[in-house]
Scaffold this motif. Structure first.
Motif, PDB file in Angstrom:
ATOM      1  N   GLN A   1       0.816  -1.209   0.000  1.00  0.00           N
ATOM      2  CA  GLN A   1       0.000   0.000   0.000  1.00  0.00           C
ATOM      3  C   GLN A   1       0.854   1.265   0.000  1.00  0.00           C
ATOM      4  OE1 GLN A   1      -3.797   0.420  -0.055  1.00  0.00           O
ATOM      5  NE2 GLN A   1      -2.566   2.052  -0.965  1.00  0.00           N
ATOM      6  N   ASP A   2       1.889   1.295   0.808  1.00  0.00           N
ATOM      7  CA  ASP A   2       2.780   2.464   0.802  1.00  0.00           C
ATOM      8  C   ASP A   2       3.398   2.662  -0.581  1.00  0.00           C
ATOM      9  OD1 ASP A   2       2.187   2.732   3.471  1.00  0.00           O
ATOM     10  OD2 ASP A   2       4.194   2.229   4.211  1.00  0.00           O
ATOM     11  N   GLY A   3       3.718   1.548  -1.237  1.00  0.00           N
ATOM     12  CA  GLY A   3       4.302   1.627  -2.577  1.00  0.00           C
ATOM     13  C   GLY A   3       3.329   2.185  -3.593  1.00  0.00           C
ATOM     14  N   MET A   4       2.035   1.908  -3.412  1.00  0.00           N
ATOM     15  CA  MET A   4       1.048   2.349  -4.388  1.00  0.00           C
ATOM     16  C   MET A   4       0.657   3.811  -4.247  1.00  0.00           C
ATOM     17  SD  MET A   4      -1.398  -0.909  -5.161  1.00  0.00           S
ATOM     18  CE  MET A   4      -2.000  -0.132  -6.668  1.00  0.00           C
ATOM     19  N   VAL A   5       1.227   4.490  -3.260  1.00  0.00           N
ATOM     20  CA  VAL A   5       1.022   5.938  -3.167  1.00  0.00           C
ATOM     21  C   VAL A   5       2.340   6.683  -3.362  1.00  0.00           C
ATOM     22  CG1 VAL A   5      -1.029   5.756  -1.726  1.00  0.00           C
ATOM     23  CG2 VAL A   5       1.219   5.933  -0.640  1.00  0.00           C
ATOM     24  N   GLY A   6       3.344   5.968  -3.867  1.00  0.00           N
ATOM     25  CA  GLY A   6       4.619   6.612  -4.144  1.00  0.00           C
ATOM     26  C   GLY A   6       5.693   6.309  -3.127  1.00  0.00           C
ATOM     27  N   ASN A   7       5.592   5.124  -2.476  1.00  0.00           N
ATOM     28  CA  ASN A   7       6.569   4.718  -1.463  1.00  0.00           C
ATOM     29  C   ASN A   7       6.645   5.712  -0.309  1.00  0.00           C
ATOM     30  OD1 ASN A   7       7.490   2.259  -2.730  1.00  0.00           O
ATOM     31  ND2 ASN A   7       8.544   3.555  -4.235  1.00  0.00           N
ATOM     32  N   ILE A   8       5.466   6.103   0.177  1.00  0.00           N
ATOM     33  CA  ILE A   8       5.367   7.000   1.332  1.00  0.00           C
ATOM     34  C   ILE A   8       5.281   6.150   2.591  1.00  0.00           C
ATOM     35  CG2 ILE A   8       4.105   8.904   2.385  1.00  0.00           C
ATOM     36  CD1 ILE A   8       5.248   9.572  -0.362  1.00  0.00           C
ATOM     37  N   LYS A   9       6.390   6.007   3.293  1.00  0.00           N
ATOM     38  CA  LYS A   9       6.425   5.171   4.489  1.00  0.00           C
ATOM     39  C   LYS A   9       5.516   5.737   5.578  1.00  0.00           C
ATOM     40  CE  LYS A   9       9.389   2.356   2.679  1.00  0.00           C
ATOM     41  NZ  LYS A   9       8.918   1.022   2.229  1.00  0.00           N
ATOM     42  N   GLY A  10       4.739   4.860   6.179  1.00  0.00           N
ATOM     43  CA  GLY A  10       3.825   5.270   7.239  1.00  0.00           C
ATOM     44  C   GLY A  10       2.448   5.673   6.740  1.00  0.00           C
ATOM     45  N   TYR A  11       2.277   5.710   5.421  1.00  0.00           N
ATOM     46  CA  TYR A  11       0.975   6.098   4.880  1.00  0.00           C
ATOM     47  C   TYR A  11      -0.132   5.152   5.353  1.00  0.00           C
ATOM     48  CZ  TYR A  11      -2.998   5.918   1.788  1.00  0.00           C
ATOM     49  OH  TYR A  11      -4.281   5.844   1.326  1.00  0.00           O
ATOM     50  N   THR A  12       0.108   3.848   5.305  1.00  0.00           N
ATOM     51  CA  THR A  12      -0.937   2.874   5.628  1.00  0.00           C
ATOM     52  C   THR A  12      -1.423   3.031   7.064  1.00  0.00           C
ATOM     53  OG1 THR A  12       0.075   1.331   4.054  1.00  0.00           O
ATOM     54  CG2 THR A  12      -1.541   0.425   5.576  1.00  0.00           C
ATOM     55  N   LYS A  13      -0.539   3.413   7.961  1.00  0.00           N
ATOM     56  CA  LYS A  13      -0.932   3.646   9.358  1.00  0.00           C
ATOM     57  C   LYS A  13      -1.879   4.838   9.451  1.00  0.00           C
ATOM     58  CE  LYS A  13       1.010   4.265  13.992  1.00  0.00           C
ATOM     59  NZ  LYS A  13       2.270   4.400  14.782  1.00  0.00           N
ATOM     60  N   GLN A  14      -1.585   5.901   8.705  1.00  0.00           N
ATOM     61  CA  GLN A  14      -2.469   7.070   8.686  1.00  0.00           C
ATOM     62  C   GLN A  14      -3.813   6.708   8.054  1.00  0.00           C
ATOM     63  OE1 GLN A  14      -0.529  10.404   6.820  1.00  0.00           O
ATOM     64  NE2 GLN A  14       1.224  10.344   8.206  1.00  0.00           N
ATOM     65  N   ARG A  15      -3.773   5.897   7.002  1.00  0.00           N
ATOM     66  CA  ARG A  15      -5.005   5.465   6.355  1.00  0.00           C
ATOM     67  C   ARG A  15      -5.879   4.677   7.325  1.00  0.00           C
ATOM     68  NH1 ARG A  15      -4.914   0.513   2.259  1.00  0.00           N
ATOM     69  NH2 ARG A  15      -4.798  -0.518   4.295  1.00  0.00           N
ATOM     70  N   LYS A  16      -5.263   3.809   8.114  1.00  0.00           N
ATOM     71  CA  LYS A  16      -5.995   3.003   9.086  1.00  0.00           C
ATOM     72  C   LYS A  16      -6.744   3.901  10.073  1.00  0.00           C
ATOM     73  CE  LYS A  16      -5.205  -0.591  12.629  1.00  0.00           C
ATOM     74  NZ  LYS A  16      -5.651   0.149  13.821  1.00  0.00           N
ATOM     75  N   ARG A  17      -6.057   4.875  10.608  1.00  0.00           N
ATOM     76  CA  ARG A  17      -6.693   5.778  11.578  1.00  0.00           C
ATOM     77  C   ARG A  17      -7.822   6.567  10.932  1.00  0.00           C
ATOM     78  NH1 ARG A  17      -5.958  11.211  13.561  1.00  0.00           N
ATOM     79  NH2 ARG A  17      -6.781  11.340  15.705  1.00  0.00           N
ATOM     80  N   ALA A  18      -7.601   7.034   9.701  1.00  0.00           N
ATOM     81  CA  ALA A  18      -8.625   7.811   9.012  1.00  0.00           C
ATOM     82  C   ALA A  18      -9.902   7.000   8.817  1.00  0.00           C
ATOM     83  CB  ALA A  18      -8.099   8.304   7.672  1.00  0.00           C
ATOM     84  N   LEU A  19      -9.764   5.755   8.371  1.00  0.00           N
ATOM     85  CA  LEU A  19     -10.934   4.926   8.125  1.00  0.00           C
ATOM     86  C   LEU A  19     -11.669   4.629   9.425  1.00  0.00           C
ATOM     87  CD1 LEU A  19     -12.537   3.536   5.917  1.00  0.00           C
ATOM     88  CD2 LEU A  19     -11.116   1.494   6.230  1.00  0.00           C
ATOM     89  N   GLU A  20     -10.927   4.391  10.483  1.00  0.00           N
ATOM     90  CA  GLU A  20     -11.557   4.135  11.780  1.00  0.00           C
ATOM     91  C   GLU A  20     -12.318   5.360  12.271  1.00  0.00           C
ATOM     92  OE1 GLU A  20      -8.292   0.777  13.292  1.00  0.00           O
ATOM     93  OE2 GLU A  20      -8.189   2.837  14.041  1.00  0.00           O
ATOM     94  N   LEU A  21     -11.793   6.561  12.016  1.00  0.00           N
ATOM     95  CA  LEU A  21     -12.499   7.791  12.400  1.00  0.00           C
ATOM     96  C   LEU A  21     -13.793   7.957  11.602  1.00  0.00           C
ATOM     97  CD1 LEU A  21      -9.536  10.346  12.676  1.00  0.00           C
ATOM     98  CD2 LEU A  21     -10.980   9.524  14.554  1.00  0.00           C
ATOM     99  N   LEU A  22     -13.751   7.642  10.321  1.00  0.00           N
ATOM    100  CA  LEU A  22     -14.944   7.759   9.484  1.00  0.00           C
ATOM    101  C   LEU A  22     -16.032   6.784   9.940  1.00  0.00           C
ATOM    102  CD1 LEU A  22     -13.081   8.070   6.071  1.00  0.00           C
ATOM    103  CD2 LEU A  22     -14.456   9.871   7.138  1.00  0.00           C
ATOM    104  N   VAL A  23     -15.626   5.588  10.324  1.00  0.00           N
ATOM    105  CA  VAL A  23     -16.580   4.596  10.819  1.00  0.00           C
ATOM    106  C   VAL A  23     -17.120   5.010  12.185  1.00  0.00           C
ATOM    107  CG1 VAL A  23     -16.797   2.226  11.665  1.00  0.00           C
ATOM    108  CG2 VAL A  23     -15.668   2.680   9.479  1.00  0.00           C
TER     109      VAL A  23
END
Length: 393
Positions: free
Chosen positions: A181-203
């Motif tokens: 997942q980090d690779g699919m946004v341009g190798n942004i390390k730590g992105y997936t962790k931020q994505r996880k928190r964002a989705l949990e907040l939306l839910v």
């Protein structure tokens, strides 16, 4: 294809539908703009949906982006201002506009005027659907950077505002595996962790507690790298009442050349098999019946509501260029600049001369830009044929 990592990062979200889905379940996401046969027939000639650009900056660098260079692709004499975009939407409202999808040109949440614009849409009674990778929502420092002028400093507070403006979120989600997942946004390390928190907040804010849901996972594009995860993500999301967009890549932006989309797209047989398994799951869970699928036809979005974008909408870029849809950066219907200004009625003039207007009222337009390319020509008939054969056994 074997996993390249030894762990997954799965958001902590409770299941909503343990067994079969309710009989009144709506297989769509609010504001997506697909619309039912009945609505399309009652609104022939009306412009129901607009895809628009808002902002021109993105911190990510997704290799499959429908933009060529992380910004506006067309060489403009000028870009639309805030008021210009609002004028386009107001003209759309006069033509029947009900919903707006934000695709870019950058990440919408990285624009300090975005929340103000969403509030304008609320006043116009237009539903916003926002494509986002979620990293701003999941990072309080970024929220404070872009939204402090509204008195907002946390993702939790930002999400509450999204609820107030009746927004639907189309949330980028390609893999459970951080390395992929980090690779699919341009190798942004730590992105997936931020994505996880964002989705949990939306839910936590209840976006997936509606019917139709206000929360969608965008697993597109389905690539060779993510293919083996798509079905698992689909099932995981649907039982948590998150709609899922699953389809091969657009033929635009970085994948406009044949060599580019062919390089990342699974084989035709793999695509057909994936769609078949998704529809089988829908029938098993009561999301759809076989009769409904026969009536609607197979969708370009596996298991989802058929796309009707080219019969009730258009795409307006930040340069004012009006395109058939985001998946097609070649077919141009016009430009909203006339005599250097966005004059009253220009959108109506472009809309009524477009092929999209000519298709008005058509249900299940499939996907003209992808069909015969990243989507096999035989997909729609072959998936339905195999589905019927399976159900007879």
């Amino acid at each position: 294809m074997e996993n390249v990592t030894s762990f997954e990062m799965i958001p902590e979200i409770p299941v909503i539908y343990e067994g079969n889905f309710p009989k009144d379940f709506i297989n769509d996401v609010n504001g997506w703009g697909s619309y039912s046969k009945e609505i399309l027939q009652k609104n022939i000639g009306r412009l129901l949906s607009l895809d628009i650009d808002f902002g021109n900056y993105c911190s990510l660098n997704c290799p499959h982006c429908f933009r060529k260079d992380n910004k506006v692709d067309f060489s403009p004499t000028k870009l639309m201002t805030y008021e210009d975009i609002l004028e386009v939407v107001r003209q759309g409202k006069e033509l029947g506009l009900r919903s707006v999808k934000f695709l870019g040109a950058g990440e919408p949440f990285e624009d300090r005027q975005f929340l103000k614009f969403l509030r304008n849409l609320k006043e116009l009674d237009i539903v916003p659907s926002i494509f986002t990778k979620g990293y701003v929502i999941g990072n309080d420092d970024l929220v404070k950077k872009y939204y402090s002028q509204y008195g907002i400093s946390t993702g939790y507070e930002l999400v509450k505002e999204l609820v107030k403006v009746n927004a639907s979120i189309l949330f980028g989600f390609n893999s459970f595996q951080p390395e992929i997942q980090d690779g699919m946004v341009g190798n942004i390390k730590g992105y997936t962790k931020q994505r996880k928190r964002a989705l949990e907040l939306l839910v936590e804010a209840g976006l997936n507690r509606h019917n139709p849901t206000h929360l969608c996972l965008a697993t597109n594009p389905v690539t060779k790298q993510t293919y083996n995860e798509v079905l698992s993500i689909y099932k995981w999301a649907r039982v948590r009442n998150m709609y899922v967009i699953a389809c091969p890549t657009m033929i635009s932006g970085r994948c406009s050349k044949n060599s580019a989309w062919q390089k990342i797209t699974p084989t035709h047989e793999e695509i057909i098999d994936l769609y078949l398994k998704i529809y089988q799951f829908n029938i098993e869970k009561g999301i759809q019946t076989l009769e409904q699928i026969r009536s609607e036809g197979i969708s370009a979005y596996a298991g989802g509501h058929p796309c009707n974008q080219v019969a009730c909408g258009m795409y307006v870029t930040l340069t004012g260029t009006v395109l058939r849809c985001p998946g097609d950066d070649v077919t141009v219907w016009g430009n909203v600049w006339e005599n250097g200004n966005i004059e009253q009625g220009i959108l109506k003039k472009i809309w009524q001369k477009s092929e999209n207007f000519a298709h008005s009222g058509t249900f299940n337009c499939q996907c003209p830009p992808k069909d015969g390319k990243s989507i096999p020509k035989s997909l729609y008939k072959e998936v339905l044929k195999r589905l019927e054969q399976t159900e007879k056994k």
